[in-house]
Design a protein around this motif. Structure first.
Motif, PDB file in Angstrom:
ATOM      1  N   GLU A  73       0.699  -1.266   0.010  1.00 48.80           N
ATOM      2  CA  GLU A  73      -0.078   0.065   0.057  1.00 48.80           C
ATOM      3  C   GLU A  73       0.939   1.438   0.027  1.00 48.80           C
ATOM      4  N   THR A  74       2.006   1.035   0.681  1.00 49.09           N
ATOM      5  CA  THR A  74       2.721   2.415   0.928  1.00 49.09           C
ATOM      6  C   THR A  74       4.362   2.275  -0.106  1.00 49.09           C
ATOM      7  N   ARG A  75       4.303   1.096  -0.383  1.00 53.59           N
ATOM      8  CA  ARG A  75       5.975   0.774  -1.351  1.00 53.59           C
ATOM      9  C   ARG A  75       6.880   1.071  -0.163  1.00 53.59           C
ATOM     10  N   GLU A  76       6.579   0.810   1.110  1.00 54.30           N
ATOM     11  CA  GLU A  76       7.835   0.989   1.977  1.00 54.30           C
ATOM     12  C   GLU A  76       8.201  -0.451   2.156  1.00 54.30           C
ATOM     13  N   MET A  77       9.621  -0.469   2.596  1.00 49.66           N
ATOM     14  CA  MET A  77      10.322  -1.702   2.953  1.00 49.66           C
ATOM     15  C   MET A  77      11.434  -1.471   4.045  1.00 49.66           C
ATOM     16  N   ASP A  78      11.353  -2.533   4.506  1.00 50.75           N
ATOM     17  CA  ASP A  78      12.804  -2.512   5.563  1.00 50.75           C
ATOM     18  C   ASP A  78      13.935  -3.705   4.967  1.00 50.75           C
ATOM     19  N   ILE A  79      15.039  -3.258   5.036  1.00 50.83           N
ATOM     20  CA  ILE A  79      16.232  -4.014   4.667  1.00 50.83           C
ATOM     21  C   ILE A  79      17.339  -4.058   5.791  1.00 50.83           C
ATOM     22  N   ALA A  80      17.774  -5.530   5.837  1.00 48.61           N
ATOM     23  CA  ALA A  80      18.932  -5.566   6.781  1.00 48.61           C
ATOM     24  C   ALA A  80      20.158  -6.147   6.363  1.00 48.61           C
ATOM     25  N   VAL A  81      21.402  -5.660   6.816  1.00 49.89           N
ATOM     26  CA  VAL A  81      22.693  -6.435   6.486  1.00 49.89           C
ATOM     27  C   VAL A  81      23.414  -7.055   7.468  1.00 49.89           C
ATOM     28  N   SER A  82      23.628  -8.259   7.118  1.00 48.10           N
ATOM     29  CA  SER A  82      24.305  -9.125   8.265  1.00 48.10           C
ATOM     30  C   SER A  82      25.639  -9.661   7.759  1.00 48.10           C
ATOM     31  N   PHE A  83      26.349 -10.125   8.797  1.00 47.19           N
ATOM     32  CA  PHE A  83      27.781 -10.484   8.293  1.00 47.19           C
ATOM     33  C   PHE A  83      28.240 -11.851   9.259  1.00 47.19           C
ATOM     34  N   ASP A  84      28.241 -13.087   8.412  1.00 46.72           N
ATOM     35  CA  ASP A  84      28.371 -14.452   8.867  1.00 46.72           C
ATOM     36  C   ASP A  84      30.072 -14.505   8.536  1.00 46.72           C
ATOM     37  N   PHE A  85      30.635 -15.213   9.811  1.00 49.69           N
ATOM     38  CA  PHE A  85      32.035 -15.394   9.753  1.00 49.69           C
ATOM     39  C   PHE A  85      32.425 -16.823   9.744  1.00 49.69           C
ATOM     40  N   VAL A  86      33.510 -17.391   9.173  1.00 48.18           N
ATOM     41  CA  VAL A  86      33.851 -18.686   8.996  1.00 48.18           C
ATOM     42  C   VAL A  86      33.986 -19.654  10.455  1.00 48.18           C
ATOM     43  N   ASP A  87      34.119 -18.720  11.556  1.00 50.26           N
ATOM     44  CA  ASP A  87      34.211 -19.635  12.763  1.00 50.26           C
ATOM     45  C   ASP A  87      32.846 -19.831  13.509  1.00 50.26           C
ATOM     46  N   GLY A  88      31.865 -19.422  12.661  1.00 49.59           N
ATOM     47  CA  GLY A  88      30.344 -19.618  13.140  1.00 49.59           C
ATOM     48  C   GLY A  88      29.747 -18.673  13.610  1.00 49.59           C
ATOM     49  N   SER A  89      30.589 -17.563  14.163  1.00 52.82           N
ATOM     50  CA  SER A  89      29.773 -16.313  14.649  1.00 52.82           C
ATOM     51  C   SER A  89      29.079 -15.654  13.640  1.00 52.82           C
ATOM     52  N   SER A  90      28.474 -14.621  14.033  1.00 52.04           N
ATOM     53  CA  SER A  90      27.661 -13.614  13.194  1.00 52.04           C
ATOM     54  C   SER A  90      27.561 -12.137  13.481  1.00 52.04           C
ATOM     55  N   LEU A  91      27.317 -11.370  13.015  1.00 53.81           N
ATOM     56  CA  LEU A  91      26.815  -9.990  13.137  1.00 53.81           C
ATOM     57  C   LEU A  91      25.348  -9.834  12.603  1.00 53.81           C
TER      58      LEU A  91
END
Length: 287
Positions: free
Chosen positions: A216-234
């Motif tokens: 209805e409003t053409r509004e959107m939410d976007i997120a950027v994440s980071f995954d690391f090789v040791d299994g952790s993430s941001l």
């Protein structure tokens, strides 16, 4: 003002959807912070293609730039490095990004280059109060202007951009849309090998998520994440809330602001850095 309308140029740079986080933070020295700086968008859209287009259109080199939503002044830095006569005015509302620029990006420039960058800590809608000189080019990169969700505010911003240009000036923005933007999705963009200042090596994956779209409003939410090789993430290191403006409405508002001509440029291929003139990008699922 009417006599100047025919001399101003609006250049809309259309690119396939690629959301990369401008380094809008003051991160600590770890894998996540290095990822932020590494993934900051390259300033190529303003220092190469539009600058060259300006020269082709107006037969002169642009000297003065106003970088709206400037973040940590990456574009401004490249601008002043490209020509000893060039100056830039970076405008951003967040003091932290300017602190980051002072600590990390500006020291990489020569003294005379740093002196040709002026930081303006303010809302882009109030930039007239700074009484900056009129410039050759105003740019609003990384889709930042799409934070304006009402037509009145977007119109005000386009008018502010127009009023800040010299006769014969050019306004450069990038935008995106298409049917694929109307769906929630998650996409792994790329893997990156990195090396920190202390010599530590690492690898991370950049993940893009479109978490909400309201038809209805053409509004959107976007997120950027980071995954690391040791299994952790941001997770959700960066979040954006934007409105997807119909391309015809963008053109209408630009013309209402006083721009006499709108030129659309689209990537030849994804992330190639090459641009071609395109009359209408809206015939693609992603544009």
């Amino acid at each position: 003002m009417g006599a100047r309308l025919g001399l101003r140029q609006s250049l809309v740079s259309i690119r396939p959807l690629l959301l990369v986080p401008w380094d809008w933070a003051s991160p600590t020295q770890n894998l996540a912070s290095f990822a932020v700086q590494l993934l900051s968008p390259a300033p190529q859209p303003i220092t190469s293609s539009p600058a060259l287009q300006f020269e082709k259109i107006f037969s002169q080199r642009p000297k003065l730039l106003r970088e709206d939503f400037s973040g940590t002044l990456l574009v401004s830095g490249e601008w002043v490095k490209s020509d000893p006569e060039r100056r830039s005015f970076g405008v951003d509302i967040d003091p932290e990004v300017f602190d980051w620029a002072k600590d990390r990006n500006l020291p990489k420039l020569a003294n005379d280059q740093r002196e040709r960058i002026q930081m303006e800590l303010r809302d882009v809608l109030t930039v007239k109060e700074a009484k900056l000189p009129e410039v050759d080019v105003v740019c609003a990169n990384n889709y930042s202007w799409q934070c304006f969700k009402s037509e009145d505010r977007l119109s005000s911003y386009f008018q502010t951009a127009f009023d800040g240009l010299k006769p014969g000036g050019m306004f450069v923005i990038d935008t995106f849309g298409g049917t694929d933007t109307k769906e929630e999705c998650q996409e792994i963009i790329s893997d990156h090998q990195i090396k920190l200042e202390d010599g530590t090596k690492g690898e991370f994956c950049y993940v893009y998520e479109q978490t909400r779209y309201t038809p209805e409003t053409r509004e959107m939410d976007i997120a950027v994440s980071f995954d690391f090789v040791d299994g952790s993430s941001l997770q959700h290191a960066f979040t954006y809330s934007w409105r997807i403006w119909p391309f015809d409405k963008v053109k209408e508002l630009l013309m209402n602001a006083g721009f006499s001509e709108i030129r659309v440029y689209k990537d030849v291929t994804d992330d190639s850095g090459q641009y071609r003139h395109a009359e209408d990008p809206t015939d693609h699922a992603d544009w």
